[in-house]
Each structure stands twice: as structure tokens, then as C-alpha cells.
Design an enzyme around this catalytic site. Structure first.
Site, PDB file in Angstrom:
ATOM      1  N   SER A 128      60.380  25.603 -34.613  1.00 36.63           N
ATOM      2  CA  SER A 128      60.627  26.733 -33.709  1.00 36.63           C
ATOM      3  C   SER A 128      61.767  27.602 -34.232  1.00 36.63           C
ATOM      4  CB  SER A 128      61.001  26.164 -32.343  1.00 36.63           C
ATOM      5  OG  SER A 128      61.625  27.142 -31.562  1.00 36.63           O
ATOM      6  N   TYR A 153      65.950  21.241 -26.444  1.00 40.78           N
ATOM      7  CA  TYR A 153      64.640  21.524 -27.047  1.00 40.78           C
ATOM      8  C   TYR A 153      64.802  21.874 -28.531  1.00 40.78           C
ATOM      9  CZ  TYR A 153      60.635  24.319 -28.545  1.00 40.78           C
ATOM     10  OH  TYR A 153      59.597  24.841 -29.274  1.00 40.78           O
TER      11      TYR A 153
END
Ligand SMILES: NC(=O)c1ccc[n+]([C@@H]2O[C@H](COP(=O)([O-])OP(=O)(O)OC[C@H]3O[C@@H](n4cnc5c(N)ncnc54)[C@H](O)[C@@H]3O)[C@@H](O)[C@H]2O)c1
Length: 319
Positions: A128, A153
């Protein structure tokens, strides 16, 4: 016929990837646990129904459950593994960090262990843009240091990259870690800005704009899927690639396009940028272009129009 093991097959990017792989003549063995923390799992079940195809096989399993995962690896042979399953979303990870670690770290180790045991050498891992954390320099390059993630995350995605590196080093696997930049498009995730804002504008509800408005490198789903498949087919060794549109879009521009396509004005509320969120993302994609031939073609104007058209059809919104 080559076979791909695809985790997160019921999700947004996973279901589009499965569709494209099947259209290209691959067989796909997909897994997903229809997790319900981030958004309604009935959307994921519907995605799986859409994937009905004689070359698509699906198992409802949790990748954090190694025994279940190993059963699938015993039953089938794979040429490639595309590992997209994860708990996504920055803000919920502040509330449920253990759940994120279980799916994104333990799950990734389980997938790589299964690959090692089955002798699979070609793996793609969904990372990501959030691993760039509080980096200030734009655009983000794979050469930049990524030591300052600002959400659990993002930290799990960085951990995933490191685990992939170690498996590539020890077992000689080719692993491509793909740093996706804000992916959007038809069947997009309801927790993400483009979907949330579109829904609220249609329903005449206020939208919340953070800070001066975040700038995002919105990347259209079809372009991401092309990048995922190019990485699967072409990557050699361990590599990190940015997959973004390489065109950072201001919130004011995004909103004015949305209002135009929806045909309604947004009611805007302002709030401070939440902890964990970054103000801007922007991908340097020279490496993915050069090695994978990655060439995102969809401008925000076209992609957003496609999304709004899909939304209108899906929810019978006509103004
Ligand atoms: N959409 C984006 O903008 C974006 C940006 C950066 C990275 N990513 C990454 O791309 C991947 C796909 O994201 P997406 O947007 O399609 O999200 P998504 O939530 O729609 O898809 C992820 C899928 O993984 C499944 N899953 C979660 N935990 C699992 C587990 N333990 N076992 C089996 N399945 C599990 C979920 O049920 C879901 O269907 C994720 O790894 C995400 O972190 C997405």
C-alpha cells in the site's frame, strides 16, 4: 492452462483481478473469508456470484487458519500466487490492531509458508502507498525510506513487504510487492472516499472533508488489475513497485467533478485530518513502467464518470 491462487478474491480488487485472469484464459482458485468489519459482506458474496465460470473455484477460508489454507494447497497445483487478502482501511486499524496483525501478518506468513512447501516461486503481494507514512517528499518513490508508518494498517503492510523479502531471499521466490495508490471504480469499497461521497451527495447528506482536503493519486481499477497481472507474469526476484495513476488530485477538483456527474451540489462539513491519515499521496511509477510496462490510461475524469454511472445503475439513482 496456468492456474493462479488468488487470496481476497471476493473483495474489490480481488474480484476484478479474478475476472480479468479468467478472461485471459487462466484458471483461478480464489479464497476469501467474507470478513464483515470494513463493509457489508453481502457485497463480497455478490462479487463471487458474478465470477461464475468453469475455470473459477472458490473456498471460503480464513488465511490466518493455516490448516485450512494448507488443505487448499494440497488439493490444487498453482503456477502463481496473487495475495490480495487483507484487512484494509486505515482508521479501523487504530481500533482493532490485533485483527489487522492476524490477517495481514500471520495471514501473509501462512500464504508464503504454503508457497514454500508447494515449491511456488511466483508471488504477488498487495502492499500500500500508506507505507510511505509521514514522508514529505512527493512523488513517492520506491527508493524513499519507509520507516515512518502512521497507522497499524500501514505498519502491517510494511511488515508484509519485509516478510516477502525474507522468503524471496531464503527460498529464491520471485515476489512483487505492489504499493497500490487509492484504487477506485465500479464495485469499489463503500468505506472509501469516492464511494462515500457519491452516496451522500446522491442522498442529500453532508460529506466530511478533512483539513484543507486530502490530495490523492486516485487509480482506476482496470489499470491496477493490468499492473497486478503484469507483475505476476513479468516480475523476477524481489521487487517493490508503486502502482498509481501518477496524477495527484486536489479535493476541490474531485468534488467539482462529482457534483457535475451526479448533477447535485455537495453539502460540505470540515473536520481535522484524523490521526493515521496522510495529507497527500502521489506515485512515481517509473520503475513499474520500465519493468512491468505499467501504463495507467484512465484519467480521473473518465474513471469517476464510470464510477458514478455504475453507482446510478446499481442503486437506481436517477436525478
Ligand atoms: N483499495 C485500495 O485503494 C488499496 C490501496 C492500497 C492497498 N490495498 C490492498 O489491496 C488489497 C485488496 O484491497 P481491496 O480494496 O480489494 O479491499 P477488500 O476489503 O475489498 O478486499 C480484501 C479481501 O480480503 C478478504 N480478507 C480479509 N481478511 C481475510 C482473511 N483473514 N482470510 C481470507 N480473506 C480475507 C476480505 O474479506 C476482502 O474480501 C488489500 O491487501 C489492501 O490492503 C488496497
Amino acid at each position: 492452462m496456468k492456474t493462479v491462487f488468488l487470496t481476497g478474491a471476493a473483495g474489490f480488487i480481488g474480484s476484478h483481478t479474478a475476472e480479468k485472469l479468467l478472461s485471459l484464459g487462466y484458471a483461478v482458485i480464489g479464497v476469501d473469508n467474507f470478513d464483515g468489519l470494513l463493509y457489508d459482506p453481502s457485497i463480497k458474496r455478490k462479487n463471487i456470484v458474478l465470477l461464475k465460470n468453469k475455470n473459477f473455484t472458490f473456498y471460503e477460508i480464513d488465511i490466518a487458519d493455516k490448516a485450512e489454507l494448507d488443505k487448499v494447497f494440497k488439493r490444487h497445483k498453482f503456477d502463481f500466487v496473487v495475495h490480495l487478502a487483507a484487512r484494509a482501511g486505515v482508521l479501523p486499524s487504530l481500533k482493532f490492531p490485533q485483527l489487522y496483525a492476524e490477517a495481514n501478518i500471520t495471514g501473509t506468513i501462512n500464504v508464503l509458508e504454503a508457497c514454500k512447501d508447494a515449491g511456488i516461486k511466483r508471488v504477488v503481494f498487495a502492499s500500500s502507498s500508506s507505507v510511505y507514512g509521514s514522508n514529505k517528499k512527493l512523488p513517492f518513490s520506491e527508493e524513499d525510506r519507509t520507516d515512518t508508518q502512521i497507522s497499524p494498517y500501514a505498519a502491517t503492510k510494511k511488515a508484509g513487504e519485509s516478510i516477502c523479502h525474507s522468503y524471496s531471499h531464503i527460498y529464491g521466490m520471485s515476489i512483487a510487492c505492489l504499493r497500490f495508490f487509492t484504487v477506485y471504480g465500479p464495485r469499489g469499497r463503500p468505506d472509501m472516499v469516492i464511494y462515500k461521497f457519491t452516496k451522500n451527495i446522491f442522498e442529500g447528506k453532508p460529506i466530511t472533508v478533512f483539513g484543507e482536503g486530502t490530495k490523492r493519486d486516485y487509480t482506476y481499477i482496470a489499470d491496477i488489475v493490468d499492473g497486478v497481472i503484469a507483475a505476476m507474469e513479468k516480475n523476477k526476484g524481489y521487487n517493490i513497485y508503486n502502482l498509481g495513476n501518477s496524477d495527484t488530485v486536489e479535493m476541490t477538483k474531485l468534488l467539482s467533478l462529482m457534483e457535475k456527474y451526479i448533477g447535485k451540489k455537495a453539502i460540505i462539513r470540515k473536520a481535522p485530518l484524523p490521526t493515521g491519515d496522510v495529507p497527500a499521496t502521489y506515485a512515481d511509477i517509473a520503475k513499474a513502467k520500465k519493468i512491468l510496462g505499467f501504463n495507467p490510461k484512465t484519467k480521473i475524469e473518465t474513471g469517476l464518470k464510470n464510477f458514478v454511472d455504475w453507482y446510478k445503475k446499481e442503486f437506481n439513482e436517477d436525478i
